[in-house]
Enzyme design. Structure first.
Site, short mmCIF file in Angstrom:
data_model
loop_
_atom_site.label_atom_id
_atom_site.label_comp_id
_atom_site.label_asym_id
_atom_site.label_seq_id
_atom_site.Cartn_x
_atom_site.Cartn_y
_atom_site.Cartn_z
N SER A 3 0.80 -1.23 0.00
CA SER A 3 0.00 0.00 0.00
C SER A 3 0.83 1.28 0.00
CB SER A 3 -0.95 0.00 1.19
OG SER A 3 -2.01 -0.89 0.96
N TYR A 57 -10.25 2.79 5.86
CA TYR A 57 -9.20 2.48 4.90
C TYR A 57 -9.69 1.44 3.90
CZ TYR A 57 -4.36 1.57 3.41
OH TYR A 57 -3.19 1.44 2.70
N SER A 66 2.11 -3.42 2.73
CA SER A 66 2.29 -4.86 2.97
C SER A 66 1.63 -5.67 1.87
CB SER A 66 1.66 -5.28 4.30
OG SER A 66 2.16 -4.54 5.39
N LYS A 104 0.02 3.32 -2.90
CA LYS A 104 -1.07 4.28 -2.91
C LYS A 104 -0.58 5.72 -2.98
CE LYS A 104 -4.60 1.54 -0.42
NZ LYS A 104 -3.97 0.22 -0.44
N GLU A 149 -0.39 10.12 5.53
CA GLU A 149 -0.89 10.38 6.88
C GLU A 149 0.11 11.28 7.60
OE1 GLU A 149 -1.15 6.31 8.01
OE2 GLU A 149 -2.65 5.90 6.46
N LYS A 151 3.68 6.33 5.52
CA LYS A 151 2.78 5.35 4.90
C LYS A 151 3.41 3.97 5.03
CE LYS A 151 -0.95 4.06 2.82
NZ LYS A 151 -0.87 2.77 3.54
#
Length: 394
Positions: free
Chosen positions: A90, A176, A344, A93, A298, A341
């Site tokens: 991720s 999420y 996995s 992203k 984040e 961030k």
């Protein structure tokens, strides 16, 4: 942080080599001292979780340092290098978010657009009231984490979206979701009249100077692709699936990823539009219980304690979701923040974090599944040592 923390005297000794006055510079960093700090955080993880291989990149004031451990494959015993390809899960992203932001800067889309604008079959559905910004901040209303197992193609996905009903009003709750960013990635590529894979591999990666990053690893680069291992040491690699490319499909190395982190801190020479697009992804849109939600990234006010950083990256925060308060106006990109961030897949683990005000950042990659808590803690230990002025006491 227990036994893995270096003693106060050793920390201050290392820091005296790292810093003058109040900030790190590439000229006064002692490379052997950085390696000692990284070893202190990483080697216990390798031993505890029997991780075959790890690659770590640290950036200090725009200069990057690389530390490689172990093997890319237990079968071949090929050593980890700066060019070893890892699945970054991720963490992908953030690259999707960058593509979306770039499409907006170029006028291909607007984050205020409704999601259904780009898919005629969804007009009249719940996505009329869900914006692209909602998708990019996980606030679409409760989309599930994973694509349902029975969905195997785009037509089935669109049918699912058409029938899906939100649990929460858009923009009020963060949950999420791979479907959320996956749909946004599809829209970005569609707005650019390209496939998502081409948009990343032929447009974004070349402009970023990421020369060894892929959705589909070419045959002539497969020798660099590490073998992944589950927590139980079963060999595994990610398999193609609906929205996999958009949500968790990038394979990359520490050379490219630390360059991406440096680009996020405006320490790489880039096209003006692309740099604006990258910086725009740091805009804060929602406040959650632990952090500010940017466009996928984040963000935590810096300095931040390890306890809070772990809480924001906890599995419960991912699976259960939380209330989200819209920031109006949005919070403009900040310097005194830690932005991070995780990523996995079943056989790989990744984590990246950076602090623009300190011009420091880190990428941690491993070819085995191991807990998020441990990688966040290791990164925190290393970044803390890089961020404290000489002579300061903890």
């Amino acid at each position: 942080m227990g036994q893995h923390i270096i003693s106060r005297m050793k920390i201050l000794s290392l820091l005296s080599l790292f810093f003058i006055t109040s900030g790190a510079t590439a000229d006064n960093v002692d490379q052997s001292s950085i390696k000692a700090a990284v070893d202190q955080a990483i080697q216990p993880l390798i031993k505890q979780y029997t991780i075959p291989g790890m690659a770590i990149a640290v950036t200090v004031d725009g200069k990057s340092y690389f530390y490689n451990y172990g093997v890319a494959s237990k079968e071949t015993q090929q050593r980890i290098t700066n060019k070893t390809l890892f699945e970054i899960g991720s963490f992908s992203k953030t690259l999707t978010a960058t593509l979306v932001s770039y499409a907006q800067v170029n006028g291909n889309l607007s984050l205020s657009d409704s999601a259904s604008k780009y898919f005629p079959s969804l007009r009249g559905s719940s996505f009329d009231d869900i914006s692209l910004l909602d998708l990019g901040t996980h606030t679409a209303g409760g989309l599930p984490l994973q694509v349902p197992d029975n969905i195997t193609d785009t037509d089935q996905l669109m049918n699912y979206f058409k029938q899906w009903k939100p649990v929460h009003a858009a923009g009020t709750y963060r949950k999420y979701s791979n479907l959320s960013i996956g749909m946004l990635g599809m829209i970005a590529a569609k707005s650019m009249n390209m496939s998502f894979e081409d948009a990343l591999q032929k447009t974004l990666f070349p402009q970023l100077g990421m020369r060894h990053s892929y959705i589909t690893v070419p045959r002539d680069q497969m020798q660099d692709y590490a073998q992944g291992y589950t927590a139980k040491d079963v060999p595994v690699r990610v398999t193609p699936a609906v929205l996999a490319s958009e949500a968790y499909g990038v394979k990359s190395d520490t050379t490219d990823l630390i360059r991406f982190i440096n680009a996020n801190m405006q320490m790489v020479q880039l096209d003006g539009k692309l740099q604006r697009a990258i910086t725009d992804t740091h805009t804060g849109y929602f406040k959650t219980g632990e952090f500010t939600q940017d466009l996928i990234w984040e963000q935590y006010t810096y300095p931040v304690g390890l306890k809070r950083l772990l809480a924001g990256n906890a599995a419960t925060f991912v699976y259960d979701g939380s209330q989200a308060t819209r920031l109006n106006p949005p919070l403009q990109p900040q310097k005194e923040v830690l932005i991070n961030k995780t990523g996995s897949t079943n056989g790989f683990s990744a984590y990246a974090a950076f602090v623009p005000a300190k011009k420091i950042g880190i990428v941690i990659l491993a070819n085995k599944a191991y807990p998020v808590e441990q990688r966040v803690t290791a990164a925190y230990q290393i970044l803390e040592q890089l961020s404290i002025p000489a002579g300061s006491k903890k």
